[in-house]
Structures are given as C-alpha cells and as structure tokens.
Enzyme design. Sequence first.
Site, PDB file in Angstrom:
ATOM      1  N   HIS A  45       0.810  -1.219   0.000  1.00 42.30           N
ATOM      2  CA  HIS A  45       0.000   0.000   0.000  1.00 42.30           C
ATOM      3  C   HIS A  45       0.841   1.266   0.000  1.00 42.30           C
ATOM      4  O   HIS A  45       0.390   2.307  -0.462  1.00 42.30           O
ATOM      5  CB  HIS A  45      -1.020  -0.036   1.133  1.00 42.30           C
ATOM      6  CG  HIS A  45      -2.140  -0.958   0.793  1.00 42.30           C
ATOM      7  ND1 HIS A  45      -2.214  -2.238   1.280  1.00 42.30           N
ATOM      8  CD2 HIS A  45      -3.168  -0.814  -0.076  1.00 42.30           C
ATOM      9  CE1 HIS A  45      -3.269  -2.833   0.742  1.00 42.30           C
ATOM     10  NE2 HIS A  45      -3.863  -2.004  -0.076  1.00 42.30           N
TER      11      HIS A  45
ATOM     12  N   CYS B 190      -8.620  -4.262 -11.073  1.00 40.00           N
ATOM     13  CA  CYS B 190      -8.396  -3.012 -10.331  1.00 40.00           C
ATOM     14  C   CYS B 190      -7.099  -3.053  -9.531  1.00 40.00           C
ATOM     15  O   CYS B 190      -6.804  -2.145  -8.778  1.00 40.00           O
ATOM     16  CB  CYS B 190      -9.574  -2.721  -9.404  1.00 40.00           C
ATOM     17  SG  CYS B 190      -9.835  -4.005  -8.158  1.00 40.00           S
TER      18      CYS B 190
HETATM   19  C1  PEP Z   1      -5.892  -5.732  -4.968  1.00 47.15           C
HETATM   20  O1  PEP Z   1      -5.689  -6.533  -4.049  1.00 47.15           O
HETATM   21  O2  PEP Z   1      -5.421  -5.855  -6.105  1.00 47.15           O
HETATM   22  C2  PEP Z   1      -6.744  -4.556  -4.731  1.00 47.15           C
HETATM   23  C3  PEP Z   1      -7.149  -3.804  -5.712  1.00 47.15           C
HETATM   24  O3  PEP Z   1      -7.040  -4.271  -3.455  1.00 47.15           O
HETATM   25  P1  PEP Z   1      -6.021  -3.610  -2.413  1.00 47.15           P
HETATM   26  O4  PEP Z   1      -4.747  -3.303  -3.141  1.00 47.15           O
HETATM   27  O5  PEP Z   1      -6.651  -2.393  -1.870  1.00 47.15           O
HETATM   28  O6  PEP Z   1      -5.845  -4.679  -1.402  1.00 47.15           O
END
Ligand code: PEP
Length: 854
Positions: free
Chosen positions: A492, A785
Amino acid sequence: MIAPTRVGIVAVSHSRPLAEAATALALEMVAGDPPPIAIAAGTDDGRTGTDAVRVAEAIGEAAAGGGGVLVLMDLGSAVLSAEMALEFVADPPPVRLVAAPFVEGLLAAVVRAAGGADLDTVAAEALGALRPKREQLDDAGPDDATPPASGAADAPSAPSAPVADGLPAPAIAEATVRNVAGLHARPAADLAQLVMASGAAITFATPSRGPVDASSPIGIATLGAGPGTVVRIAGSGPQAAATVEALRALIDSGFGEELAPGFEGEGGGATGAGEASGASAAAAAAPATPAAAPATPASPAPARPTSTAKPIGVSGGRVVGPIAVLVHAADEPDAAARVPEAERADARARLREAMLAVAGELQQRADRVSGQRRDVLRATGAIAADPALHRAAEALVRDDGLTPERAVWVELERTVAQYRELGGRMAERATDLRDVRDRIIARLRGVEPPGVPEREHPFVLVADDLAPVDTVGLDPDRCLAIVTEQGGPTSHTAILARELGIPAIVGAMGATALADGTVVLVDGDTGELVERPDERAQATATGVITLPPFVGPGQTADGHRVVLGANVGAPRDIRRAVERGAEGVGLFRTEFCFLDRVTAPSVDDQVAAYREVFAAFPGQTVVVRTLDAGSDKPLPFLTALDEPNPALGVRGYRTARRDPAVLDDQLRAIAIAAAAERADVEVMAPMIATVGEAVEFAARARAAGLDRVGLTIETPSAALVADELCAAVDFVSIGTNDLSQYTMAADRMSGELASLADAWQPAVLRSIRLIGEAGARTGTPVGVCGEAAADPALAPVLVGLGASSLSMAARGITAVGAVLSSVTLAQCRAAAEAACAAVDPAAARAAAREALAR
Ligand code: PEP
Ligand code: MG
C-alpha cells in the site's frame, strides 16, 4: 484515574458528633466511591477530647487507599494529638497535617480525593477551602491558603458548595450518554476542557465506575460510558452549579455525534459532517512553510549505508533531495535509574514542561487542520495536558525517584492497560496514548518526535516501512520521494505513492542507516538510489514526469471497448482522476477515507465523503468497494489487534462477521449518497472467498437499495469458483495485488519476495484466465483493479484474458490508453495465450511483447 491509589482522609476533632456530621456533609458531595475516611474524635468513654493513639489508628485505616493520608484537625490539642500520633505509626505512609478549616477543608479534601487527586493537590484544596466563602462575603482578609505544592499548580481552584441557609449544597446532576460512541476521547476532551475552564471541582461516576476527576480526559474515558449510561456529575466550587448544568447539557446533547438508536429525536446530537480524508495524528499537518529553506546539513563523516540491495522503483519520477528518516517509537526508559532526591524538583519541572509543550504542539497542529484530523489531534493533545496524568507522573518522580521519561512510560502504560481492559473502542486508543508517551519522551530526550518528520523544506522520506496512515497524510508538495526498506510493488505504500504522484522505491535495504539530511537521487522508475549524487547526476533529475491527460474512450485499435477508470482513496485523489481524464472510478478504496478514525464513521460522515467522489463523476461509473480493513490497512474501529497472521485473518468482507452493522451502515450510506448524486454507483465487496459470501453480500447490498452489485476476486478460492461467483453478482473485479500474494503465498509487503508476488507470474495469469473465461461464459463483466492494470505491458494481456475495464492510479491511464489503442483485440488474445504458457515472469513478458509486435 491514572493511579489506582487514593488519598485517605483523617478527621481529628474534640467532638465525635461534629466530625461525623462534617464527614456526612462531605460525603454528600461525592457521586461514587468516596476515599477512605477515618474519624478520630472524642474519647473512648464518650467525652469531648482527642486521643493520639486513636489518631494513629485512624491514619493506619485511611492509608488503605495507598495515596498517602491527609489529616484535618479542629482545635488546639487536636493538633498536638495528631502530631504525637505520627510518632506511634509504624512504617508511616506519606502523611500531611494541614492547617485547613475543619468543615470546609474536609469537604474540599474529600471531593478532590474522590476524584483521584494526589496528596499535594488534596492538601492544597483543603488549605484554600475558605477562599470561596471569602469571595462570597467580599471579605478580603488574609489568605490563609498556603501556596499549592508545585504538583498541584494546575489543579482547579478550591471547591466549596453554594451557600444556602448557611449550609453548602452539593451541585449534583445526572446525564444520559446518547451518542453511539459514548464518552470516547473527543467528548472526554471537551468535557475536561469545560471543567478546567470553570475552575470548579467536578467528579463523574457511573453506576459501575468512578468517581473520577472530571478535569482528566483520561479519567473520563476510563469510565467506559457507552450509550444509555447514566453519568452522575457532582461538583463544588464557585461555578459548580453552572458547570454541572453545562456538563449535563453537553452529555445529553450527544456532542454533535451520531446518536444511538432510541436516542434520536430526543434533542441534540446533530451529526457533523467530518472531513472525509484521514491522516494520523503523527502524520497530519506539517507546517505550511514555503519550501524555500535549504536542506538540512548532512551529518559529518557519513557512513555508507550497509547496503541498498535491489531496490525496486514503484512510482515514477527522478528527484534529488535531502532525506528525513521516519522516527519510530521511543525505547523503553531504564526502569532502574533513579533521580537523586535533591534533583527531583528539577526533574518534575522538566516533566511538566515536556508534557505541556507536547500538549501545546498538538493543539497548534489541530488548529491548522479541520474536521476529523482536528478532532484526533485535539483529543491526543488533551491526553498530554491531562492534569491527573501530570500529578500521577510527577508523584512517581517525587516519591520514587523515577526519571521523568520512566514516569511517563509507567503512567501511560498503566492507562493503556486500563483502556485495554475496557475493550472495544477504548482499547483501540492505545496507539494514541503511546503516541503521546513517545512524544513526551522524545521531548525529554531532546530528539525528534515519532512519525513522519516535520521539516521546513521538501525532503525524501526514508523509512523501514510506512503504515498507510502515515502515507495517506503525506503532502506531495513537501515529500519529494519515498524510499522504504520493506514493501513490494503492490504494497500500500507503493499504491498510495502512485496515487499521490510521489516517486517511490521500495526494498532499499540499509537506507535508514543514511544520516538524516543526506542528499540522495531517487529514481522511482528504475529503483536507482544514489547517495550524495555529484552535479552531473543531480542534473539528470527530471522531477515527476506526467504525460498529457488521457482522451478517451479507452479502446483497442480495432474498436474493442476497454473502460479505463481511476483508483481513488482519499478525496484528494478525485481531482487528479478528473484531471487525468479517467473514465469514472473503477475502485474507490473507502477504507482510505477513515484510516485515522478511532470510532466507526457515522452514516452522515460517510455520505459526505462518498458524495464528494460521486459528484466529480456525473454520468460515469463509480465502483465503491466496501471497507477493506485489516492486514496492512488496519482500521482502528474494525480491525482485530491480536491476529497472528492478519493477511489470512479477519480482513475485507470477513469483518462483517464480527461487525455486521458497520457493513450495513456503509451500504446505507453509499445508497443515500448515490441517490443524491448523478454518478452511476456500483458497489463491491473485498476479499470474497466463497459463493456463500457473494450471495450474502449481494442480498445485503440490494436490501440497502443498491442495484449494481459486484465483488473483487483476489483469493485463489474465488478464482476457482468464478463461474458461481459470476452468477451471484452483476460484475467482478480482479484485485491482482492480493490475487498475486495469495496465489504465490508471497507477502505483498515483502521487498525480498517482490518477484514472487508479481502478476506476471504464469500461475497468476492462469488464475486471471479462469476468471475471464467464467465472465465470458456467464456474460458477467470482468474488470481489473489491482496495480497490474497500470502496467502498459501487461494491460493488453489482461484485455486478452477477458478484462473489459482496467482501473488504476490516475497517472497511469494515459500510457495504458496509448498502448491499447495501438493493438488489436486479436493481438491482445495472442499475447495473453503466450504469457500464460511461459515458465516465469521474464519469459511471460518477452512472450507477450513478441505477440504484440506481430
Ligand atoms: C488488490 O488486491 O489488487 C486490490 C485492488 O485491493 P487492495 O490493493 O486495496 O488490497
Ligand atoms: Mg486487495
């Protein structure tokens, strides 16, 4: 109550009836548990007189509270008996004989001791007890109050009840807590501030806890008063009646927060629209000084970093700047160190100065921001200013010779334990208490406070790792780049850096060993980190390269439509998404709006946050993902603190098992916000692992009034049952970050394992193929995504695998759009097939490149 000790009171009088009546009067002023009180009055055979042996016994009884003993005496020989009694007490506790007026002093002392004040403060209150009466009678006679001991300098002025018919009448009221979150940190700070401003001595008690000194926000919070709890407010002092009434009204009002069911419509409790964007107390509000100051000079004779092995560029841009290293929590101060007796007064003064300075600093920062961030900073500042905390910590220095650092540590750890015992939301405040603790200790040690450093000039932030709450609060105008030792491309930190448009590299082992202020060159595309670049190298810095905005619609060269949306988190991403030409929002990470919330956001707060995003995309699709709390995105109000393996724990949709109301409130808020704006709102759940969860989520979302319902596929189990999942919902979206992590059993936070947690891994690509095929079979749109969608080389492969929409950090849309417009759907399919057939990521890349070139 910081310390679990109470000052005991001894009433020494010639007359037993007098002592008993005065004690009874004092007890009327106490709403909850009184302090230990012992009477030594009259003689054994019922006559008038005093007896030193009985006084000694009474001192022993009153010492049971553990906080020392205050002795009040009436006349002449009572004083002599009390003095003599001290000779008889074996192993005496701290005992203070005070020349206070007997009745008023007793009353004042009992009230303050009941509120948990220390011996100095209780003594000062008793000594000053005549002041209110003098003021009332306009009698400017000599002040017999000894100046309060330094430990009590900030205590409220002496208590006394309003006089009616010559008798003091206690000011007492009851209020019912109505707000959902109860007397948590912010309301506690508001109440304590009101008490301190009034100068009245006030205690709060609930049927099961207290009394506590109401000038102490920590004390109030430890009552653990939730909605429906009746709080008994008792006060004395010149302003007592008015203050008690104001406190009652404030509690009854619900503090402007969301009211608990059953209390709505009972007056008060307007719901404030808090600021939706979040930032931690530690990260919020760096001083808004223009970025003109020179770099912090590098430390002399710098050592080379231990190693900067294999850093990975995760957010583009090449910049130069001085580093600022993120400071972590304070080390535990030495428990064995002792301050010599002669130096304790100075040590206490230093302690007080440090606590007040930290309180002032947090308040100043609170004044510079608004909404939720202001509330958090203000409540945290109130902890540092808590008079009960000051008294308790100072007592440890004064009585036990603890160093000021150790005293703060001990007292705040004690408070953390109390909060933990209360559980729930109070337990989650432990982080804030520890933040205050570390700030005070840093101040005492003369070092930088923990958290994102505050600098007068732009800097490259260096850390071993960053919590999302730190990253989300970064100001891109001041933070030139991010360099972390941990974290992979899909961590993140990397995602947020991309969304903020801050160049970043992860996996830069040894970077935190660089001296603060060292100038570095950071290349977020190549992962290059150069320490002290020479002029030539510096000249290669280009800043953040931004391509022109995307002009849609997204499609392949032969007109196959691929919607290119933006991923947004905090509302500030919205502007960027619009500017970059995003075709709506493919992933709205709602948890990023509430990272620093200690209590669940109210429905109204959520509606305000969601409307801000929806309003920016009229007529376009916005896919809202319900809170994906847990793992490396803990939400204090939702995430379990004690999971051994949070990535495999109660995260994403699983939190609804424990807190279904949080999900239902969120769905309701999304539906309300959607109805108020013109965006086409869709909703999806994170971390779905079973068909049952998908069916359940779809039912809940539809019950809330949301028509288009989907889910993210990011677990291998979901990929394997993709057909059934597709049948249960209207669309699916592949979270490649987690799908890679879980498919490859490689922590996405680990820089070392970044090559495993990679969407180019054939195993991951084949999982995506399963989902794409399920979507085609069932006629269900499949989106991507995760960060893979922003990789211009991978985007055609994803389209070839069946993705009809790609959503990414807004900065990536132009490049992805350009690549797609240059290839046909047939080429994409050929590239997908070739990549899936490869043996490793490098071969997959090469095979895809080749297929696209054909
Ligand atoms: C993912 O896991 O690819 C996603 C879009 O969710 P996050 O990155 O917020 O866990
Ligand atoms: Mg995910």
